[in-house]
Structures are given as structure tokens and as C-alpha cells.
Design a protein around this motif. Structure first.
Motif, short mmCIF file in Angstrom:
data_model
loop_
_atom_site.label_atom_id
_atom_site.label_comp_id
_atom_site.label_asym_id
_atom_site.label_seq_id
_atom_site.Cartn_x
_atom_site.Cartn_y
_atom_site.Cartn_z
N LEU A 139 -44.55 108.13 19.99
CA LEU A 139 -44.82 108.18 18.55
C LEU A 139 -46.17 108.84 18.27
N VAL A 140 -47.19 108.36 18.97
CA VAL A 140 -48.53 108.89 18.72
C VAL A 140 -48.59 110.37 19.08
N SER A 141 -47.85 110.76 20.13
CA SER A 141 -47.84 112.16 20.54
C SER A 141 -47.28 113.06 19.45
N LEU A 142 -46.37 112.52 18.62
CA LEU A 142 -45.80 113.32 17.54
C LEU A 142 -46.90 113.87 16.63
N GLY A 143 -48.01 113.15 16.54
CA GLY A 143 -49.12 113.60 15.71
C GLY A 143 -49.66 114.95 16.13
N ARG A 144 -49.38 115.37 17.36
CA ARG A 144 -49.89 116.67 17.83
C ARG A 144 -48.96 117.82 17.45
N ILE A 145 -47.86 117.51 16.73
CA ILE A 145 -46.90 118.55 16.36
C ILE A 145 -47.55 119.79 15.73
N PRO A 146 -48.51 119.63 14.81
CA PRO A 146 -49.09 120.85 14.21
C PRO A 146 -49.89 121.70 15.19
N TYR A 147 -50.12 121.21 16.38
CA TYR A 147 -50.96 121.94 17.33
C TYR A 147 -50.18 122.52 18.51
N THR A 148 -48.96 121.98 18.77
CA THR A 148 -48.26 122.36 19.99
C THR A 148 -47.29 123.50 19.73
N LEU B 81 -32.47 125.05 21.14
CA LEU B 81 -33.59 124.52 21.93
C LEU B 81 -34.92 124.75 21.22
N LEU B 82 -34.98 125.81 20.39
CA LEU B 82 -36.23 126.10 19.68
C LEU B 82 -36.56 125.02 18.67
N TYR B 83 -35.58 124.18 18.34
CA TYR B 83 -35.81 123.20 17.28
C TYR B 83 -36.04 121.79 17.80
N ILE B 84 -36.25 121.65 19.11
CA ILE B 84 -36.39 120.28 19.63
C ILE B 84 -37.63 119.59 19.08
N LYS B 85 -38.73 120.32 18.93
CA LYS B 85 -39.94 119.69 18.42
C LYS B 85 -39.72 119.24 16.97
N VAL B 86 -39.07 120.10 16.21
CA VAL B 86 -38.79 119.79 14.82
C VAL B 86 -37.89 118.55 14.72
N LEU B 87 -36.89 118.49 15.59
CA LEU B 87 -36.00 117.32 15.57
C LEU B 87 -36.79 116.06 15.88
N MET C 21 -46.41 116.52 8.86
CA MET C 21 -46.79 117.07 10.16
C MET C 21 -46.51 118.57 10.22
N GLY C 22 -46.29 119.17 9.04
CA GLY C 22 -46.19 120.62 8.98
C GLY C 22 -44.80 121.19 9.22
N ILE C 23 -43.77 120.36 9.05
CA ILE C 23 -42.41 120.84 9.26
C ILE C 23 -41.79 121.16 7.91
N SER C 24 -41.26 122.38 7.78
CA SER C 24 -40.63 122.75 6.51
C SER C 24 -39.21 122.18 6.48
N ILE C 25 -39.01 121.21 5.59
CA ILE C 25 -37.73 120.52 5.55
C ILE C 25 -36.62 121.46 5.12
N ARG C 26 -36.90 122.27 4.10
CA ARG C 26 -35.84 123.13 3.59
C ARG C 26 -35.37 124.12 4.65
N LYS D 159 -34.08 107.36 26.26
CA LYS D 159 -35.13 108.07 25.55
C LYS D 159 -34.53 108.73 24.33
N SER D 160 -35.35 108.89 23.29
CA SER D 160 -34.86 109.61 22.12
C SER D 160 -35.63 110.91 21.94
N ASP D 161 -36.47 111.25 22.91
CA ASP D 161 -37.25 112.47 22.84
C ASP D 161 -36.30 113.66 23.01
N HIS D 162 -36.19 114.48 21.95
CA HIS D 162 -35.22 115.57 21.98
C HIS D 162 -35.52 116.61 23.05
#
Lengths: 327, 329
Positions: free
Chosen positions: A97-106, B203-209, B222-227, B268-271
Motif C-alpha cells: 500500500l505504502v509503495s503505491l505512493g511512489r506511483i508518480p515517480y516510477t 502489461l503497460l497498464y499494470i501500475k495504473v491497475l 496519484m496522477g492517474i488519468s481516470i478517463r 497477492k493482488s499486486d498486478h
């Protein structure tokens, strides 16, 4: 100026604006509590500032640029956001969860570098959750979960953190701990804007208060607002008034009479005061009705004296019953 | 876990090639490769024209449908979402029904025309969904509208079925049971061309997911464009699920269940891990289902849809009863 709101109106398109004419500023390292009744627009303001929803008119600028026009990733490095609770939690661990906070940087894979991982560790230490780092969120208490969410926002490494009633679902100790965390973040140089219903804590821990009342905004240091009577006006229509001595709101309620309270033992006196308040008695030193809290014997005793005689009670329950029946 | 799944996949693929109504053993194949004692022409045709394309189809569908399901589950934050929840399969079925039930009477139904019509139907639903997702903010409204499209099309299809001839009705029903065996050389190439790039792209969208797991507000913060995310995910899943459905018919169950099974397996739920492994698990399960549907040792074939459900449901029931927390997204 870190955040400046100029003639800002907030609300939802198609409905009348909720708050208009907001002119406020947040300096770096300031902690600001946002106060207002339910439905007054606290959440709307927090979300407008965070860029989650659009504003109606006026400007909401972050370091001179309008929040909604800053590129999203850049904005996410400037403002972080925490809500009062997450409705549906994914079964991820605190670390994830806390790692998700780094999303704008990774990068696209979301892979954390060494610096990112250190930051995550540091944030988890800051919210004192080292022992829970590999727990999944569904196995945390509300307070722990909220601390983890705040660590996630901290890791986002933004000069401004906005939080929408972060303490709403927490009990008293957790509430204090959370506000304590926020003050620690402020000392580390972050500006913090959070909404709350807990005026007492807000007054003792924040630099300034923003108070939304009937569609407009007042702001200042907590004491000046009190002197101006802002807190009294806040609940004026509901019969709740603000007790300056105790810095608490209390219902006006009924008044049954006046009593002069005397005694030595501070603890017994405090609890007796509470009982009298609860029963609708005001304290006064000029009245003939005297309640003496006697602590000289083995058991405490309450002696109620009037012109026509006196009565002795061995606990507050019997005293209260007597006072109620008398009326 | 990843290694076990990959090994299992290799074993399943080999077994699936090995078994069928005509006996071709592994040693026959090995000997054929060394060119000492080649297989008969008949055996070669069976391998090249039937078994290999069928396995390849199973691999593509097995990877694609669960990825669609996972993306839908995360986008809508709903564990019951799957590739077909927004009406993609209904759109495809509608297209297929138009061809099979409409033109079927004339007796000229080529697999191609069914696939094209089904593809067009799915594409139509996709355009409708994209239009809706541009106009409507609330993701739950999109979900409800998708379910409405789906039910509406199903109603139209049932009217068409009611007024169609028995033979056409039977071919449509067989189409709707799903089949991995009807995809031949050129169709397979087209299917691979549509599916493989999109699988890589997803695969490019795993972080967004991952960011979406906490809900849209946190994602935006966190800077993700929802639309943009929504449009991309809707388009990717529509094209993937639409293509698979066009060529194989609607293959139920694995799209919804495989993401849950994978979550349970890796806990794990990490995409970043979940999404690639969902592809692998899906391939294993669909190839295994195909193997079972061939009923090794007999010359009968079961409909693939029945098999995926019959072997999949006990697994999911077991997972849910045993471990409620992990499967609940």
C-alpha cells in the motif's frame, strides 16, 4: 505561496455553488484545520484543492499554476490526498500500500528503486507500523489502516498534504495519535490541510483554522476566531453554544436551577460538576443552595444544604435521583 | 509458483497435442522430427490443421479472457466483473445470430462470415461503451448501462431464436457453446495479430491497475488519468474479448474465475505479478479444459463451455469457502 485560493467558488456543475468567494492561502509548513458542519462543503473544498473535482469559478493555484491545469503526474508530486476511509480494501500488505505512493515517480512497471524503497521504510517507521509491515489491510484496525494510508501519502513526497476528515472513524487515542503524526509531518516542512469535526484538537494543534459557515469562509488563528464569536455562530441555529473555558461545544438544554458547589477533592469536584451539568444545574456562588462534597470520612458524601434543611447522599446516583424528583 | 504454472502449461500443451480421436504418440512425433520414419500424411494433416491450431487458440483465449476479467474487476472494483459483463459477448452473439439465424436458412454459413458478424457486433457494443464512458463520470453507471446493453441484446437474440428454423437454431446454440476447434490457419493468424499486441499492451497498464485498487479518488491523487485509463481498458478488453468470442464463441467462466484462482495461488493482488500470471493460469486451465473436452480414449468431443464450468466451479467454490479474504478482490 504554496496554495492560493482566489475568489474561488466550489460545488458541482448544475447545482448552486456550495461555498463562494474563498480567498485563502497556505504557506509552506503550515498546518490548517478546516471546520464546518456536515454538508457545509468541507469535502468539496478538499477535493477541489486536490484537483479531484473541478472548481466552479475563481482560481485554485498551486505554486502559481492552476491545480486542474497542472499535468497530473506533476500535480501528484505536489499534492497528496487522504480520505476518511477506503470503502473497499484490496488485500494488499502495508508495504504494498505504502509503495503505491511512489506511483508518480516510477516507470510503467511501478518498479521501486533503492531510494523509493528507503522512502517507504522511512514512512512506515514514521507512522510507527514497522511491526505490521507485512500484514494485509483487512487485518488492520481502523486506526492502523488510516496510519498506513497517511504513510502512503507521505511517500508521495509532496509539499502539501490534504486530508478529508482523516480522523472521522477513529476513537479518541487514535485521533490524537493521528493529529500528532500530522504535526510531526508539519515539523518536517510539509503544509497540511485537513478537515475535521474535532474542534478541540484542531484548536490546540493547527496554526490556522478555516471555518465554513453558511456558504462563506472565515479564517484566522484559533483564538482570534473565538474572540470574533465564529464558533458560537457555527451552531447558533441548533441551540449548541461554545464553552470558552473548556473549549467544548455543549447543548443549551434546560436549566433546572443553580447550585453552589464546594469541596476539597478535585477529582470528586470534577465529576460532580459533570453530573450537575448533565442534570441542567448551573453553578453559582450567590445561590442559597449549597452542595458540599465531603471527603473527610472513609466514604465520600454529598451534602445538599438549603434554607429549609439538608440532605446527605452517599453517591451521585442518589443525589441525581433526588434532584430530578424535586423538579 | 510461476515456475510450477509454466511447467504445468508445457505438460498440458504436450498432452493436448498428443490426445485426440486419432492416435499419434509422442514417439511417433519424435521419430518424425528426426525424419527417419515420417508420420503419414493423414497424421500430419491432423497435427498441422487441427491439433496445433486448436492448442494455439486455447492459448490465446486462455491468456486473453482472464486478462479482460482482471482488468474489469479492478476497473469496477467488483469481484463479479468479467470480460462479458458489459455486453461484449452479447454483441458478438447478436452478430453471429444475425448470420446464423438470418442467413442460416439459405444453408451457406461459413465460419468466416460468423466470425466477421460477431466481431462487428462486439465492435458495435464497444463503440457504444466508449461513447458512454466519455459522457458519464460514474463508473458504476457505466457498469449498469453495460449490463442493460447485454440484457437488451439477449432479449433480441431470444426473439430471433424463437422465429428461426430448427436447423439454424441448433447451429446457433452450438456456436454459443463455444469451440476452440473451428479456428483454422488464416483465422488463427488474424486472431493472434489482434490478441498478442493487446496482451503485451495490457502489461503497460499494470501500475495504473495497482493505483486503481484504492478507488478513483486515490488514483487521481496519484496522477492517474481516470478517463484515459477507462477508455483504454474498455477498448482493450472489448477488442480482446470480442475477437476471442468472434472466433470461438462465448467461452464462459474462465474470464471471471481465473483472476481469483491466480490471486489465491500467489496470495497477492499486486498486478505486476498478478496480471502476467493470470495469463499463464488461464492458458493452463483452458488447454486442460480442451484436453478433457476431447475425452481422451473416445472419439466424442464435449462443448468447451461445459468443461470450463464443470472443472472450474468446484475449484472456485473450494477457494471461496476455504479462503474468503483472498478471493474478495
Amino acid at each position: 505561496m504554496l496554495l492560493s485560493l482566489e475568489n474561488l467558488s466550489i460545488g458541482y456543475a448544475g447545482t448552486p455553488p456550495i461555498v463562494t468567494g474563498i480567498n485563502l492561502q497556505v504557506k509552506p509548513g503550515e498546518m490548517i484545520a478546516l471546520i464546518g458542519r456536515n454538508g457545509s462543503g468541507k469535502s468539496t473544498l478538499i477535493r477541489s484543492v486536490a484537483g479531484i473535482i473541478p472548481t466552479l469559478s475563481g482560481n485554485c493555484c498551486l505554486e502559481g499554476t492552476r491545480v486542474r491545469s497542472i499535468e497530473m503526474r506533476t500535480r501528484a508530486r505536489m499534492i497528496s490526498f487522504v480520505a476518511s476511509q477506503v470503502s473497499q480494501l484490496p488485500p494488499i500488505t502495508v508495504r504494498e500500500l505504502v509503495s503505491l505512493g511512489r506511483i508518480p515517480y516510477t516507470g510503467w512497471r511501478g518498479r521501486l528503486g533503492k531510494g523509493d524503497r528507503e522512502m517507504v521504510e522511512r514512512a512506515i517507521r514514521a507512522v510507527r507500523m514497522e511491526g505490521l509491515i507485512d500484514r494485509t489491510l483487512d487485518h488492520l484496525s481502523d486506526g492502523e489502516r488510516q496510519r498506513a494510508m497517511i504513510a502512503r501519502a507521505f511517500v508521495q513526497d509532496t509539499p502539501l498534504m490534504v486530508l478529508d476528515e482523516p480522523t472521522a472513524f477513529l476513537d479518541l487515542p487514535n485521533r490524537y495519535e493521528l493529529v500528532q503524526l500530522l504535526t510531526e509531518f508539519r515539523q518536517a516542512g510539509k503544509a497540511i490541510l485537513y478537515s475535521t469535526h474535532d474542534l478541540e484538537t484542531a484548536m490546540t494543534s493547527s496554526d490556522r483554522l478555516w471555518v465554513i459557515h453558511q456558504g462563506s469562509m472565515e479564517e484566522g488563528v484559533p483564538e482570534d476566531l473565538g474572540i470574533k464569536g465564529v464558533y458560537d455562530r457555527l451552531f447558533a441555529s441548533t441551540g449548541i453554544s461554545f464553552d470558552v473555558e473548556q473549549r467544548k461545544f455543549r447543548p443549551a438544554g434546560i436549566t433546572r436551577g443553580t447550585i453552589h458547589l464546594t469541596g476539597e477533592n478535585a477529582v470528586l469536584l470534577a465529576w460532580t460538576r459533570n453530573a450537575l451539568e448533565r442534570l441542567g444545574y448551573q453553578r453559582s456562588e450567590t445561590t442559597d443552595t449549597i452542595l458540599e462534597v465531603n471527603d473527610s470520612g472513609t466514604e465520600p458524601a454529598w451534602i445538599l444544604t438549603r434554607k429549609d434543611g439538608s440532605a446527605r447522599f452517599k453517591n451521585i446516583e442518589t443525589l441525581a435521583r433526588f434532584l430530578i424528583q424535586e423538579n | 509458483m510461476a515456475v510450477i504454472l509454466l511447467l504445468l502449461l508445457v505438460v498440458m500443451v504436450m498432452l493436448d497435442i498428443r490426445f485426440g480421436s486419432v492416435r499419434i504418440t509422442f514417439s511417433d512425433m519424435l521419430v518424425h522430427l528426426t525424419a527417419r520414419d515420417p508420420l503419414s500424411d493423414q497424421q500430419l494433416i491432423i497435427l498441422q490443421k487441427f491439433r496445433l491450431p486448436r492448442v494455439a487458440t486455447a492459448l490465446l483465449a486462455g491468456a486473453a479472457l482472464p486478462v479482460c476479467g482482471l482488468q474489469m474487476q479492478t476497473l469496477f472494483r467488483n469481484p463479479l466483473a468479467g470480460p462479458y459483463v458489459l455486453g461484449i459477448s452479447s454483441g458478438a452473439s447478436f452478430g453471429a445470430a444475425l448470420v446464423v439465424l438470418g442467413a442460416g436458412a439459405a444453408g451457406l454459413i461459413a465460419t468466416w462470415s460468423i466470425a466477421l458478424a460477431a466481431w462487428a457486433g462486439a465492435g458495435l457494443v464497444m463503440l457504444l461503451l466508449l461513447y458512454v464512458s466519455f459522457r458519464i463520470r460514474n463508473v458504476m453507471t457505466i457498469l449498469i448501462l453495460g449490463i442493460m446493453f447485454s440484457s437488451g441484446l439477449a432479449a433480441v437474440i431470444s426473439i430471433m431464436q424463437y422465429f428461426s428454423q430448427a436447423s439454424a437454431l441448433k447451429s446457433f446454440i452450438i456456436w454459443s457453446m463455444g469451440s476452440l476447434g473451428n479456428v483454422t490457419g488464416n483465422q488463427l493468424r488474424i486472431m493472434a495479430l489482434a490478441v498478442l499486441p493487446l496482451l503485451l499492451f495490457s502489461l503497460l497498464y499494470i501500475k495504473v491497475l495497482n493505483g486503481l485498487m484504492l478507488g478513483e479518488e486515490y488514483a487521481v491523487s496519484m496522477g492517474i488519468s481516470i478517463r484515459r485509463t477507462r477508455v483504454v481498458i474498455l477498448a482493450v478488453t472489448s477488442i480482446l474479448a470480442g475477437t476471442i468470442t468472434a472466433f470461438c464463441g462465448p467461452i464462459g467462466f474462465i474470464g471471471i474465475a481465473v483472476p481469483h484462482i491466480t490471486r489465491f495461488l500467489i496470495r497477492k493482488s499486486d498486478h505486476r505479478i498478478l496480471l502476467p500470471l493470470t495469463m499463464v493460469t488461464g492458458m493452463v486451465i483452458l488447454v486442460m479444459s480442451d484436453l478433457i473436452s476431447q475425452l481422451p480414449g473416445s472419439d466424442r468431443v464435449l462443448p468447451i463451455n461445459a468443461v470450463t464450468s464443470i472443472i472450474g466451479i468446484p475449484v472456485v467454490v473450494w477457494l471461496v469457502v476455504l479462503n474468503r479474504k483472498t478471493t474478495a478482490l
